[in-house]
Scaffold this motif. Structure first.
Motif, PDB file in Angstrom:
ATOM      1  N   ILE A  30       0.762  -1.147   0.037  1.00  0.00           N
ATOM      2  CA  ILE A  30      -0.001   0.128   0.178  1.00  0.00           C
ATOM      3  C   ILE A  30       0.885   1.387   0.004  1.00  0.00           C
ATOM      4  CG2 ILE A  30      -1.824   1.454   1.305  1.00  0.00           C
ATOM      5  CD1 ILE A  30      -2.705  -1.285   2.322  1.00  0.00           C
ATOM      6  N   PRO A  31       1.044   1.900  -1.070  1.00  0.00           N
ATOM      7  CA  PRO A  31       2.095   3.056  -1.137  1.00  0.00           C
ATOM      8  C   PRO A  31       1.650   4.253  -0.573  1.00  0.00           C
ATOM      9  CG  PRO A  31       0.574   2.848  -3.070  1.00  0.00           C
ATOM     10  CD  PRO A  31       0.100   1.801  -2.365  1.00  0.00           C
ATOM     11  N   LYS A  32       0.537   4.719  -0.360  1.00  0.00           N
ATOM     12  CA  LYS A  32      -0.027   5.940   0.265  1.00  0.00           C
ATOM     13  C   LYS A  32      -1.128   5.841   1.092  1.00  0.00           C
ATOM     14  CE  LYS A  32      -0.737   7.635  -3.952  1.00  0.00           C
ATOM     15  NZ  LYS A  32      -1.131   8.674  -5.043  1.00  0.00           N
ATOM     16  N   VAL A  33      -1.501   6.927   1.906  1.00  0.00           N
ATOM     17  CA  VAL A  33      -2.380   6.965   2.860  1.00  0.00           C
ATOM     18  C   VAL A  33      -3.274   7.961   2.749  1.00  0.00           C
ATOM     19  CG1 VAL A  33      -2.741   6.654   5.300  1.00  0.00           C
ATOM     20  CG2 VAL A  33      -0.770   5.813   4.524  1.00  0.00           C
ATOM     21  N   ILE A 370     -16.118  -1.604  -3.905  1.00  0.00           N
ATOM     22  CA  ILE A 370     -15.756  -2.812  -3.274  1.00  0.00           C
ATOM     23  C   ILE A 370     -16.023  -3.800  -4.167  1.00  0.00           C
ATOM     24  CG2 ILE A 370     -16.227  -4.416  -1.347  1.00  0.00           C
ATOM     25  CD1 ILE A 370     -16.932  -2.043   0.468  1.00  0.00           C
ATOM     26  N   THR A 371     -14.983  -4.884  -4.470  1.00  0.00           N
ATOM     27  CA  THR A 371     -15.372  -5.977  -5.493  1.00  0.00           C
ATOM     28  C   THR A 371     -15.543  -7.168  -5.012  1.00  0.00           C
ATOM     29  OG1 THR A 371     -12.971  -6.125  -5.791  1.00  0.00           O
ATOM     30  CG2 THR A 371     -14.047  -4.394  -7.244  1.00  0.00           C
ATOM     31  N   GLN A 372     -15.140  -7.418  -3.835  1.00  0.00           N
ATOM     32  CA  GLN A 372     -15.369  -8.849  -3.185  1.00  0.00           C
ATOM     33  C   GLN A 372     -16.090  -8.585  -1.940  1.00  0.00           C
ATOM     34  OE1 GLN A 372     -11.703 -11.048  -3.138  1.00  0.00           O
ATOM     35  NE2 GLN A 372     -11.004 -10.365  -5.168  1.00  0.00           N
ATOM     36  N   THR A 373     -16.366  -9.834  -1.428  1.00  0.00           N
ATOM     37  CA  THR A 373     -16.984  -9.895   0.034  1.00  0.00           C
ATOM     38  C   THR A 373     -16.021  -9.199   1.275  1.00  0.00           C
ATOM     39  OG1 THR A 373     -18.172 -11.966  -0.453  1.00  0.00           O
ATOM     40  CG2 THR A 373     -17.840 -11.179   1.688  1.00  0.00           C
ATOM     41  N   LEU A 385     -10.780  -3.166  -3.574  1.00  0.00           N
ATOM     42  CA  LEU A 385     -11.458  -2.161  -4.250  1.00  0.00           C
ATOM     43  C   LEU A 385     -10.914  -1.878  -5.702  1.00  0.00           C
ATOM     44  CD1 LEU A 385     -10.627   0.546  -1.066  1.00  0.00           C
ATOM     45  CD2 LEU A 385     -12.456  -0.695  -1.653  1.00  0.00           C
ATOM     46  N   CYS A 386     -11.926  -1.249  -6.450  1.00  0.00           N
ATOM     47  CA  CYS A 386     -11.727  -1.060  -7.608  1.00  0.00           C
ATOM     48  C   CYS A 386     -11.826   0.587  -7.618  1.00  0.00           C
ATOM     49  CB  CYS A 386     -12.922  -1.561  -8.827  1.00  0.00           C
ATOM     50  SG  CYS A 386     -12.523  -1.255 -10.366  1.00  0.00           S
ATOM     51  N   CYS A 387     -10.670   1.137  -8.157  1.00  0.00           N
ATOM     52  CA  CYS A 387     -10.560   2.646  -7.923  1.00  0.00           C
ATOM     53  C   CYS A 387     -11.166   3.146  -9.621  1.00  0.00           C
ATOM     54  CB  CYS A 387      -9.091   3.153  -8.108  1.00  0.00           C
ATOM     55  SG  CYS A 387      -8.344   2.395  -6.477  1.00  0.00           S
ATOM     56  N   PRO A 388     -11.455   4.402  -9.384  1.00  0.00           N
ATOM     57  CA  PRO A 388     -12.199   5.163 -10.638  1.00  0.00           C
ATOM     58  C   PRO A 388     -11.323   4.904 -11.773  1.00  0.00           C
ATOM     59  CG  PRO A 388     -12.344   6.618  -8.745  1.00  0.00           C
ATOM     60  CD  PRO A 388     -11.310   5.385  -8.362  1.00  0.00           C
ATOM     61  N   ASP A 389      -9.873   4.794 -11.731  1.00  0.00           N
ATOM     62  CA  ASP A 389      -9.044   4.454 -12.971  1.00  0.00           C
ATOM     63  C   ASP A 389      -8.730   3.262 -13.403  1.00  0.00           C
ATOM     64  OD1 ASP A 389      -7.566   3.736 -11.133  1.00  0.00           O
ATOM     65  OD2 ASP A 389      -5.699   4.727 -11.583  1.00  0.00           O
ATOM     66  N   HIS A 394      -5.968  -3.708  -2.683  1.00  0.00           N
ATOM     67  CA  HIS A 394      -6.299  -4.421  -1.551  1.00  0.00           C
ATOM     68  C   HIS A 394      -6.174  -3.727  -0.191  1.00  0.00           C
ATOM     69  CE1 HIS A 394      -5.933  -8.382   1.102  1.00  0.00           C
ATOM     70  NE2 HIS A 394      -6.948  -7.676   1.481  1.00  0.00           N
ATOM     71  N   ALA A 395      -7.126  -3.141   0.507  1.00  0.00           N
ATOM     72  CA  ALA A 395      -6.739  -2.200   1.245  1.00  0.00           C
ATOM     73  C   ALA A 395      -7.268  -2.724   2.906  1.00  0.00           C
ATOM     74  CB  ALA A 395      -7.707  -0.896   1.244  1.00  0.00           C
ATOM     75  N   LEU A 396      -6.442  -2.595   3.988  1.00  0.00           N
ATOM     76  CA  LEU A 396      -6.569  -3.148   5.158  1.00  0.00           C
ATOM     77  C   LEU A 396      -7.077  -1.864   6.113  1.00  0.00           C
ATOM     78  CD1 LEU A 396      -6.171  -5.514   7.003  1.00  0.00           C
ATOM     79  CD2 LEU A 396      -3.851  -4.801   7.476  1.00  0.00           C
ATOM     80  N   VAL A 397      -8.058  -1.922   6.636  1.00  0.00           N
ATOM     81  CA  VAL A 397      -8.631  -0.679   7.407  1.00  0.00           C
ATOM     82  C   VAL A 397      -8.481  -1.128   8.727  1.00  0.00           C
ATOM     83  CG1 VAL A 397     -10.394   0.843   7.535  1.00  0.00           C
ATOM     84  CG2 VAL A 397      -9.959  -0.183   5.257  1.00  0.00           C
TER      85      VAL A 397
END
Length: 466
Positions: A30-33, A370-373, A385-389, A394-397
């Motif tokens: 995850i490169p940025k926050v 969100i693209t999966q469960t 996640l699928c971003c607009p571009d 894969h995000a860990l929150v």
């Protein structure tokens, strides 16, 4: 003290079975926050399970009149082995592919011929035998034989009266649910949209009209159903009449046609094509059809296909055709914008849909989808996640790093919902897809050089690359 903290962190990411934990490797990709704008109070008094990105549609049921009409038609039919035919047609439609293009077949044939020719010539050189006409004939026969075995044999479906009834039994409920999900997104994000006219291309059983009526029945005045199959149009009309030829239509304003309106001036607030583009015989015809449907669109164009690789590729073709521009026929100055791309549904009817709109408008915030469960674990949540571009991430929150509000929103989200997060590039342009203006919205990124400050600030979220 610092050493003990680092040691605890190291143990946290170490797999007890030996070796580094996969979570450790994940944490490095995850490169940025992004930093949540807690001062904007984006939730207000709304509970977390109803945050602005929630699009979850509850179970959809067919209208009682439609169910009764379909049951009556099945009871009156003389089709033998209906259940077996329904299963066979469902499997066939699900595995159906696009027809191969002539240019593609020609290139494959040339490559195969060259490879086989080299093999035969190598054998001839070893045996010192000359190249003869008989060898050339055998070569051509081998090429044709292998092409037949490896090429998908596409055939156009001819819907007779019997096959139309089988299709109704197989696809009426699933088609209605898929279209309802796509139209629900427009209704949810654009509540002021009240279409008066609807065009349904490849209307089939007419489920699109029934679904649109459930959502916008108060405003819709004209439904134009276009299908090349006369038996299918007759079946859709019977369903509209409650299963009886003599009964009046259950709702008015519905017109059945075998061809699209010719005049470019005839346009519709809402245009829908559900499971129809895959039935066109060539890429050229799909391009012409998509361009024609876009010319007919005054508000939203909704495209629905199977939730398969083939269905996804068909929608991506349509997306490039519309967004690529170059259409000299239409004179509408409003640009095309992607309103809602969607991955296959997690359960029930598997489908993908694409919603395109003319011009910018509200409800177009460029939030990742969100693209999966969603995987809710102890004190952390996994979101794909699928971003607009189009980038996947894969995000860990967690609540500690990203804040309680965003953590709870992610934990209570579902497949297909959008996570309310933006990035600096979006803020600078007011949203990549017609989103919120600069300074608004729930999620914002600090400058890329301020990574140290971002890591100390609670309420941060892994961001999508824009």
């Amino acid at each position: 003290m610092a050493a003990s903290v680092a040691a605890r962190r190291g143990r946290r990411f170490w797999d007890p079975r030996g070796g580094p934990s996969p979570l450790r490797a994940f944490a490095t990709i995850i490169p940025k926050v992004s930093q949540v704008d807690n001062s904007s109070d984006f939730l207000g008094n709304v509970p977390h399970r109803r945050h602005p990105g929630v699009l979850h549609l509850k179970s959809v049921q067919l209208p009682a009149e439609l169910v009764k009409a379909a049951q009556l038609l099945v009871e009156q039919s003389s089709v033998r082995g209906l259940k077996e035919q329904v299963v066979a047609l469902t499997n066939y439609l699900w595995s159906r592919k696009r027809p191969p293009e002539a240019r593609e077949l020609q290139q494959r044939g040339q490559d195969l011929e060259q490879r086989l020719r080299e093999e035969i010539q190598a054998q001839a050189a070893d045996l010192r035998s000359p190249w003869t006409d008989s060898k050339e004939q055998r070569l051509q026969q081998k090429v044709l034989s292998r092409l037949r075995k490896t090429t998908y044999h596409w055939e156009a479906l001819r819907y007779t009266e019997e096959l139309s009834l089988v299709y109704m039994a197989a696809r009426l409920a699933g088609g209605f649910a898929a279209v309802s999900r796509a139209l629900h997104e427009i209704r949810k994000r654009e509540p002021a949209f009240a279409p008066r006219t609807l065009l349904d291309f490849g209307s089939g059983t007419g489920s699109v009209s029934w679904s649109a009526r459930e959502i916008w029945g108060q405003s819709l005045r004209e439904y134009v159903c276009v299908d090349t199959s006369a038996p299918m149009l007759a079946l859709a009309e019977r369903l509209l009449q409650g299963g009886s030829k003599s009964q009046a239509p259950l709702f008015g304003g519905v017109h059945f046609r075998q061809f699209l309106p010719v005049s470019p001036k005839v346009r519709f607030d809402l245009v829908v094509s559900a499971f129809s583009l895959q039935e066109l015989p060539s890429l050229a015809e799909r391009r012409d059809t998509v361009r024609t449907l876009w010319r007919k669109t005054d508000g939203f164009l909704v495209l629905v296909e199977n939730g398969t690789k083939e269905g996804h590729q068909i929608l991506m073709e349509a997306r490039e055709i519309v967004l690529g521009g170059g259409d000299k026929v239409t004179h509408d100055p409003r640009e095309a914008h992607v309103f809602a791309p969607n991955p296959p549904a997690p359960r029930g009817e598997l489908f993908s849909f694409l919603v395109l709109r003319r011009g910018r408008g509200p409800g177009g915030e460029p939030w990742p989808r969100i693209t999966q469960t969603v995987l809710a674990r102890a004190r952390h949540v996994h979101c794909h996640l699928c971003c607009p571009d189009g980038q996947l991430q894969h995000a860990l929150v967690t609540a500690r790093r990203h804040g309680r509000d965003l953590y709870r929103c992610a934990r209570l989200s579902h497949w297909g919902d959008r996570l309310p997060v933006t990035t600096p590039a979006e803020e600078a342009t007011g949203g990549a897809a017609g989103g919120a203006p600069q300074g608004s919205g729930p999620g914002r990124l600090p400058p890329q050089g301020d990574r140290e400050g971002a890591s100390r600030t609670p309420g941060s979220l892994p961001t999508c690359v824009q």
